[in-house]
Design a protein around this motif. Structure first.
Motif, short mmCIF file in Angstrom:
data_model
loop_
_atom_site.label_atom_id
_atom_site.label_comp_id
_atom_site.label_asym_id
_atom_site.label_seq_id
_atom_site.Cartn_x
_atom_site.Cartn_y
_atom_site.Cartn_z
N UNK A 85 0.83 -1.21 0.00
CA UNK A 85 0.00 0.00 0.00
C UNK A 85 0.86 1.26 0.00
N UNK A 86 1.97 1.23 0.71
CA UNK A 86 2.85 2.40 0.74
C UNK A 86 3.46 2.64 -0.63
N UNK A 87 3.81 1.57 -1.33
CA UNK A 87 4.37 1.74 -2.67
C UNK A 87 3.32 2.29 -3.63
N UNK A 88 2.07 1.89 -3.45
CA UNK A 88 1.00 2.47 -4.27
C UNK A 88 0.85 3.95 -3.97
N UNK A 89 0.86 4.31 -2.70
CA UNK A 89 0.76 5.73 -2.33
C UNK A 89 1.93 6.52 -2.92
N UNK A 90 3.12 5.96 -2.82
CA UNK A 90 4.31 6.64 -3.34
C UNK A 90 4.19 6.83 -4.86
N UNK A 91 3.67 5.81 -5.54
CA UNK A 91 3.53 5.91 -6.99
C UNK A 91 2.51 6.99 -7.35
N UNK A 92 1.39 7.01 -6.65
CA UNK A 92 0.37 8.03 -6.93
C UNK A 92 0.92 9.42 -6.65
N UNK A 93 1.69 9.56 -5.57
CA UNK A 93 2.28 10.85 -5.25
C UNK A 93 3.27 11.27 -6.34
N UNK A 94 4.08 10.35 -6.82
CA UNK A 94 5.03 10.67 -7.89
C UNK A 94 4.30 11.08 -9.16
N UNK A 95 3.16 10.42 -9.44
CA UNK A 95 2.37 10.76 -10.63
C UNK A 95 1.77 12.14 -10.49
N UNK A 96 1.33 12.48 -9.29
CA UNK A 96 0.83 13.83 -9.02
C UNK A 96 1.95 14.86 -9.20
N UNK A 97 3.12 14.56 -8.62
CA UNK A 97 4.25 15.49 -8.71
C UNK A 97 4.70 15.70 -10.15
N UNK A 98 4.47 14.70 -11.00
CA UNK A 98 4.83 14.82 -12.41
C UNK A 98 3.77 15.58 -13.21
N UNK A 99 2.71 15.99 -12.55
CA UNK A 99 1.67 16.75 -13.22
C UNK A 99 0.70 15.91 -14.02
N UNK A 100 0.69 14.59 -13.76
CA UNK A 100 -0.16 13.70 -14.54
C UNK A 100 -1.50 13.40 -13.88
N UNK A 101 -1.60 13.67 -12.59
CA UNK A 101 -2.85 13.46 -11.86
C UNK A 101 -3.10 14.64 -10.93
N UNK A 102 -4.36 14.82 -10.58
CA UNK A 102 -4.74 15.84 -9.60
C UNK A 102 -4.20 15.44 -8.22
N UNK A 103 -3.82 16.40 -7.39
CA UNK A 103 -3.31 16.06 -6.05
C UNK A 103 -4.23 15.18 -5.22
N UNK A 104 -5.54 15.27 -5.46
CA UNK A 104 -6.48 14.45 -4.69
C UNK A 104 -6.30 12.96 -4.94
N UNK A 105 -5.64 12.59 -6.05
CA UNK A 105 -5.44 11.17 -6.35
C UNK A 105 -4.56 10.49 -5.30
N UNK A 106 -3.70 11.27 -4.67
CA UNK A 106 -2.76 10.70 -3.69
C UNK A 106 -3.27 10.82 -2.26
N UNK A 107 -4.51 11.27 -2.08
CA UNK A 107 -5.09 11.33 -0.74
C UNK A 107 -5.60 9.96 -0.33
N UNK A 108 -6.01 9.83 0.92
CA UNK A 108 -6.56 8.55 1.37
C UNK A 108 -7.84 8.20 0.62
N UNK A 109 -8.64 9.21 0.28
CA UNK A 109 -9.84 8.94 -0.51
C UNK A 109 -9.47 8.44 -1.91
N UNK A 110 -8.42 9.04 -2.48
CA UNK A 110 -7.97 8.59 -3.80
C UNK A 110 -7.48 7.16 -3.77
N UNK A 111 -6.69 6.83 -2.76
CA UNK A 111 -6.19 5.45 -2.62
C UNK A 111 -7.36 4.49 -2.39
N UNK A 112 -8.34 4.90 -1.58
CA UNK A 112 -9.50 4.05 -1.31
C UNK A 112 -10.28 3.78 -2.59
N UNK A 113 -10.45 4.82 -3.42
CA UNK A 113 -11.16 4.63 -4.68
C UNK A 113 -10.38 3.70 -5.60
#
Length: 212
Positions: free
Chosen positions: A138-166
């Motif tokens: 789960x941490x690696x998934x969160x890290x990947x989503x955060x990296x994708x957000x930082x790269x400008x490919x996803x909205x910051x909400x994707x890396x929130x707990x709600x984003x991970x839950x979805x």
């Protein structure tokens, strides 16, 4: 040296017996159902008396716990290997590659999947030690989503707990439908697993980056 070698051999034999017990439990769970595991049946499967089994596992829940840990470690290894060998720098494409690898593993290992992803055993709760590899996944998934957000490919909400839950809800939902309705199908043939790229694209569109 002789004493050390003897202890080492004893440890290897114990580890081998533990693996044989877990493999036997896995076969029985596949044949009779995950929640139907019986210690006496496991003992018969490995050719030992039930009291001898307690030298390795104190209870049926201890066997479930060891299998949970083994399965979670396999998921973690599969995800890491997929990321390591992926021939792309596109983080969205890498997302699908890792998800596909884990989904293939889940379909090939339905007993582990039931134990890891669904509460099929009443009263079973993995110990912190067994749950640790799952937390790493789960941490690696969160890290990947955060990296994708930082790269400008996803909205910051994707890396929130709600984003991970979805993310986990919709992807696990695909696997749940597949294993429930077409458990014998391959990943490519599956009516539901074929939709995995579509489902992931829906997640990416839901969290499309802000314009500008």
């Amino acid at each position: 040296m002789s004493t050390a070698a003897s202890l080492d051999r004893r440890a290897r034999r114990r580890r081998q017996t533990i693996d044989e017990i877990l493999d036997a439990a896995l076969r029985l769970m596949e044949a009779e159902g995950v929640a139907a595991l019986s210690l006496s049946a496991v003992a018969r499967e490995v050719g030992m008396q039930p009291p001898s089994l307690y030298q390795y596992f104190a209870s049926k829940m201890a066997i479930y716990d060891a299998l949970f840990r083994r399965g979670a470690e396999q998921v973690l290894a599969v995800r890491r290997e997929a990321a390591r060998t992926a021939d792309t720098d596109d983080l969205l494409e890498l997302d699908l590659i890792c998800l596909t690898a884990v989904s293939r593993w889940a379909m090939a290992n339905p007993v582990y999947s039931q134990l890891l992803f669904w509460r099929t055993v009443p009263g079973f709760e993995p110990t912190p030690e067994a749950f640790a590899p799952a937390l790493e996944v789960m941490q690696e998934l969160r890290d990947h989503l955060r990296a994708t957000v930082d790269a400008g490919l996803l909205h910051p909400d994707a890396a929130t707990e709600d984003g991970v839950a979805l993310y986990t809800s919709i992807t696990a939902g695909v696997l749940s439908q597949q294993l429930a309705n077409e458990p014998e199908a391959t990943f490519e043939q599956g009516r539901y697993t074929r939709l995995l790229p579509v489902v992931l694209e829906m997640f990416h569109q839901r969290y499309a980056p802000p314009r500008g």
